[in-house]
Design an enzyme around this catalytic site. Structure first.
Site, PDB file in Angstrom:
ATOM      1  N   CYS A   6       0.857  -1.188   0.000  1.00  0.00           N
ATOM      2  CA  CYS A   6       0.000   0.000   0.000  1.00  0.00           C
ATOM      3  C   CYS A   6       0.891   1.235   0.000  1.00  0.00           C
ATOM      4  O   CYS A   6       1.873   1.291   0.744  1.00  0.00           O
ATOM      5  CB  CYS A   6      -0.898   0.010   1.228  1.00  0.00           C
ATOM      6  N   LEU A   7       0.521   2.206  -0.804  1.00  0.00           N
ATOM      7  CA  LEU A   7       1.303   3.445  -0.893  1.00  0.00           C
ATOM      8  C   LEU A   7       1.343   4.188   0.443  1.00  0.00           C
ATOM      9  O   LEU A   7       2.265   4.957   0.694  1.00  0.00           O
ATOM     10  CB  LEU A   7       0.725   4.361  -1.975  1.00  0.00           C
ATOM     11  N   HIS A  18      -9.272  -3.255  -1.924  1.00  0.00           N
ATOM     12  CA  HIS A  18      -8.229  -2.515  -1.199  1.00  0.00           C
ATOM     13  C   HIS A  18      -8.634  -1.028  -1.078  1.00  0.00           C
ATOM     14  O   HIS A  18      -8.525  -0.439   0.003  1.00  0.00           O
ATOM     15  CB  HIS A  18      -6.898  -2.671  -1.946  1.00  0.00           C
ATOM     16  N   GLU A  19      -9.109  -0.464  -2.185  1.00  0.00           N
ATOM     17  CA  GLU A  19      -9.498   0.961  -2.163  1.00  0.00           C
ATOM     18  C   GLU A  19     -10.758   1.166  -1.332  1.00  0.00           C
ATOM     19  O   GLU A  19     -10.872   2.164  -0.612  1.00  0.00           O
ATOM     20  CB  GLU A  19      -9.700   1.503  -3.582  1.00  0.00           C
ATOM     21  N   HIS A  56      -9.901   1.549   2.203  1.00  0.00           N
ATOM     22  CA  HIS A  56      -9.404   2.898   2.548  1.00  0.00           C
ATOM     23  C   HIS A  56     -10.567   3.839   2.873  1.00  0.00           C
ATOM     24  O   HIS A  56     -10.449   4.695   3.755  1.00  0.00           O
ATOM     25  CB  HIS A  56      -8.602   3.500   1.381  1.00  0.00           C
TER      26      HIS A  56
END
Ligand code: GNR
Ligand code: NI
Length: 174
Positions: free
Chosen positions: A97-98, A139-140, A143
């Site tokens: 993950c960034l 994943h998004e 967030h």
């Protein structure tokens, strides 16, 4: 013109908030459209295959994805107020993950999802996603709910060795 936004990292409180739904009337606002352009610019520069608004310190339910080389038919996309209407199957893979730079872990995700959202024109879209595309959407979505992959990942580890770094970069660039 699009501008790079700073990607915030673990420890920043915005990453732990449940993001607010985007007001449909806001979508046509040039300021919001500029924000979407900036998100793509930031995602490509990172580089990443997905970027959620909370990662650039904007607590709104919107993310961008572009699977790029892997699945050129799946990008670039904007998803506003997304919702899964079907989830099925399970598959494990290595994620990064960034907002958690340098860490990797094994993450079990649904293999297949159907997602409803609005696009950048405020038009309803339905996406039927498998594989890395489905993984990226999940994943998004996490967030937007204040969840990071490190909360659920197995064998979470720093990408310390060259081999692990390569793995993390491969996961990010995919
Ligand atoms: O670029 C990214 N790659 C990636 C690879 C495997 C699983 C999830 C992702 S998302 C990540 C970019 C990012 O952190 N988005 O929030
Ligand atoms: Ni992420």
């Amino acid at each position: 013109m699009a501008y790079l936004r700073e990607i915030i990292t673990e420890g920043h409180p915005t990453l732990r908030k449940v993001a607010k739904r985007v007001n449909v009337g806001e979508i046509a606002d040039p300021i919001f459209q500029q924000f979407l352009d900036d998100m793509f610019e930031t995602m490509y520069a990172a580089p990443g295959i997905g970027l959620a608004a909370p990662q650039v310190n904007v607590s709104k339910r919107v993310f961008t994805v572009d699977l790029q080389d892997d699945e050129p038919e799946h990008g670039p996309l904007v998803l506003i107020n997304p919702k899964f209407t079907l989830t099925e199957g399970e598959v494990e893979a290595t994620e990064g993950c960034l907002s958690v730079p340098g860490m990797v872990g094994e993450m079990t995700r649904f293999e297949h999802v159907v997602c409803h959202a609005l696009d950048r024109n405020g038009k309803k879209i339905e996406l039927d996603a498998m594989g890395w595309f489905a993984r990226c959407l999940q994943h998004e979505m996490d967030h937007l709910d204040g969840v990071l992959f490190i909360d659920k990942a197995q064998n979470l580890r720093p990408a310390a060795t060259d081999e692990e770094r390569a793995e993390a970069e491969a996961a990010l660039a995919r």
